[in-house]
Every structure is written in C-alpha cells, then in structure tokens.
Design a protein around this motif. Structure first.
Motif, PDB file in Angstrom:
ATOM      1  N   LEU A  62       0.847  -1.201   0.000  1.00 22.00           N
ATOM      2  CA  LEU A  62       0.000   0.000   0.000  1.00 22.00           C
ATOM      3  C   LEU A  62       0.874   1.239   0.000  1.00 22.00           C
ATOM      4  CD1 LEU A  62      -2.689  -0.825   2.749  1.00 22.00           C
ATOM      5  CD2 LEU A  62      -2.889  -1.144   0.282  1.00 22.00           C
ATOM      6  N   THR A  63       0.549   2.203  -0.856  1.00 24.35           N
ATOM      7  CA  THR A  63       1.309   3.439  -0.891  1.00 24.35           C
ATOM      8  C   THR A  63       0.426   4.570  -1.398  1.00 24.35           C
ATOM      9  OG1 THR A  63       3.461   4.376  -1.536  1.00 24.35           O
ATOM     10  CG2 THR A  63       2.229   3.166  -3.242  1.00 24.35           C
ATOM     11  N   GLY A  64       0.950   5.783  -1.330  1.00 23.95           N
ATOM     12  CA  GLY A  64       0.250   6.945  -1.847  1.00 23.95           C
ATOM     13  C   GLY A  64       0.896   7.428  -3.136  1.00 23.95           C
ATOM     14  N   THR A  65       0.637   8.678  -3.466  1.00 22.51           N
ATOM     15  CA  THR A  65       1.125   9.247  -4.728  1.00 22.51           C
ATOM     16  C   THR A  65       1.861  10.551  -4.440  1.00 22.51           C
ATOM     17  OG1 THR A  65      -0.705   8.275  -5.962  1.00 22.51           O
ATOM     18  CG2 THR A  65       0.436  10.129  -6.998  1.00 22.51           C
ATOM     19  N   GLY A  66       2.986  10.746  -5.099  1.00 24.22           N
ATOM     20  CA  GLY A  66       3.728  11.988  -4.916  1.00 24.22           C
ATOM     21  C   GLY A  66       4.435  12.023  -3.575  1.00 24.22           C
ATOM     22  N   ASP A  67       4.321  13.166  -2.897  1.00 21.74           N
ATOM     23  CA  ASP A  67       5.088  13.365  -1.667  1.00 21.74           C
ATOM     24  C   ASP A  67       4.250  13.247  -0.402  1.00 21.74           C
ATOM     25  OD1 ASP A  67       3.583  15.641  -1.929  1.00 21.74           O
ATOM     26  OD2 ASP A  67       5.282  17.038  -1.954  1.00 21.74           O
TER      27      ASP A  67
END
Length: 247
Positions: A62-67
């Motif tokens: 699981l991860t997000g996007t950008g910073d």
C-alpha cells in the motif's frame, strides 16, 4: 498473468502487479497526491474486498502518490440526519475489516505525511515510512469530530493507552523518527529508497510457500479483528452523534 477487471474499476486507486504476484495499491486523486473525498472512502471498501478474494495476489504493498500518503481532504457531503450517517457507518466498518481480511501479507510504503486515515497504513504487517513522513489525526478531535472510525482503537493499541489518548486529543504530530522509536513503523528510509525496500521485503515473503504466507497473515491479524469488532461500530455511532450535534 492478465490483469483482473477490478484493476481498471476505481478512480481513486491504481493497481500494478508483477508476474510474481506482488501487487502495488496506490491511492491517488486524478493521478496526483490524495485529496481524500467520500469517493476514496467508498472505493476503498470494495477495492480491499476484491484484492482479498484474488488468489493471484501474493503480497500487497500500500502506498500513496507523490510526496504524501494522505494529507489533504475535501469531504463535502453534509450530514443532516441518521440516514446520511448510515453510509459512513456502514462503509467505515467494512473498510477496515476488508483490509484485514486480505489473506496475504500487507506492506505499507508510507511516502510522506499521513495525517488522514493513517490507520490504513499502520495496520499493515510491515510498515515502512519515508524520512519526511509525519503522522497525525487531523480530521477528528482537532476538527470537532469524535475519533471513532477506528483511530480510537489503532492509535491506543500502537502507542499505548496514555500516549494514544494524548495523540488523539491534542492533534500531536509524530515525525518518522519518533514513530520508529515508538514502534509505529518498522523502518525509515529516504523517499527514493522506499518502494524498492518494500519490493525487497515482498520478494522475501513470496519465497515462502503460498499457503504459509496466507495462513500467517490470517494468524497475525486475529487480534486486530477482535479489537475492531469490539469497538469500531460503537465508535462510528458516537462519531455520527457528534457530527449531528453540530448541525
């Protein structure tokens, strides 16, 4: 291995899976950093369910996007009565349960500030954070809302009762290094190394027999399921009453 239908189904979640079964689940808004909306909330419920029933997934990242992981929100859905809150209550219970019902190990690669729904990441079996990550619970008590959607369980369990209650009541921010020292995350890495390390750990996991990894995930999530079954529905009901009191 062809992509399953659900890979193209969601506007707020992107999927990428290699031929070994390592699935990357990336939250986003229009391809950029997450601005959390009711659509993210709704789609996560069904997406976690579909991930969990897909036996071709061997490990989930699981991860997000950008910073940022999730550091901004735009929730413009007014609640004027119990019927309006019922959707939030129903989805809130299922979102975390469906996440925990994914029967393969889950790795979080927290790619920056996680101040909204950070529990989606810290409930993972292995939690990695970039060095610029900050943890907080900004939408609830600091925003005049009861922290009842699972954060009241997760943060007291991870931080301990006294630290967890302080965290929720004061809007405390924890840096990545503080989170590491407190046991909230397992490793802190530079942003450019984060996803590579998550993949490395995923490769380590899938070197084990598939049923061993699946049953291990089932065994190590029993406690979390029990804790959330006991307190999540009640917490969401209290949160809804608090929201309605402001109307």
């Amino acid at each position: 291995m062809s992509d399953p239908e659900y890979f193209g189904k969601y506007k707020t979640i992107a999927f990428e899976r290699d031929d070994k079964g390592i699935l990357i689940v990336r939250f986003h808004s229009d391809g950029g950093p997450v601005v959390y909306t009711k659509e993210h909330h709704t789609e996560s419920v069904d997406a976690f369910y579909e991930i969990g029933k897909d036996v071709d997934n061997r490990v989930v990242i699981l991860t997000g996007t950008g910073d940022s992981f999730i550091n901004d929100a735009r929730w413009d859905d007014p609640v004027s009565g119990p019927g309006d809150w019922e959707k939030v209550h129903r989805e809130g219970k299922r979102m975390l349960r469906n996440l925990l019902d994914i029967e393969v190990p889950v790795i979080a690669a927290i790619n920056g500030p996680a101040t909204i729904h950070a529990e989606l990441a810290v409930l993972s079996d292995i939690t990695l954070a970039s060095s610029d990550t900050v943890f907080a619970d900004t939408p609830h008590f600091p925003g005049h809302t009861v922290p009842g959607d699972g954060v009241h369980v997760v943060w007291q369990e991870l931080l301990g009762s006294n630290r967890g209650r302080y965290f929720l009541l004061t809007g405390q921010q924890l840096s990545a290094s503080e989170a590491l020292a407190l046991g909230v995350v397992n490793e802190v890495l530079e942003p450019e190394a984060l996803l590579g390390r998550a993949r490395e750990l995923a490769e380590y996991i899938i070197a084990r027999p598939p049923l061993v990894t699946r049953y291990t995930r089932t065994a190590i999530t029993v406690r979390w399921k029990r804790l959330l079954d006991e307190a999540l529905g009640y917490g969401l009901a209290l949160e809804g009453l608090g929201v309605l009191s402001l109307r």
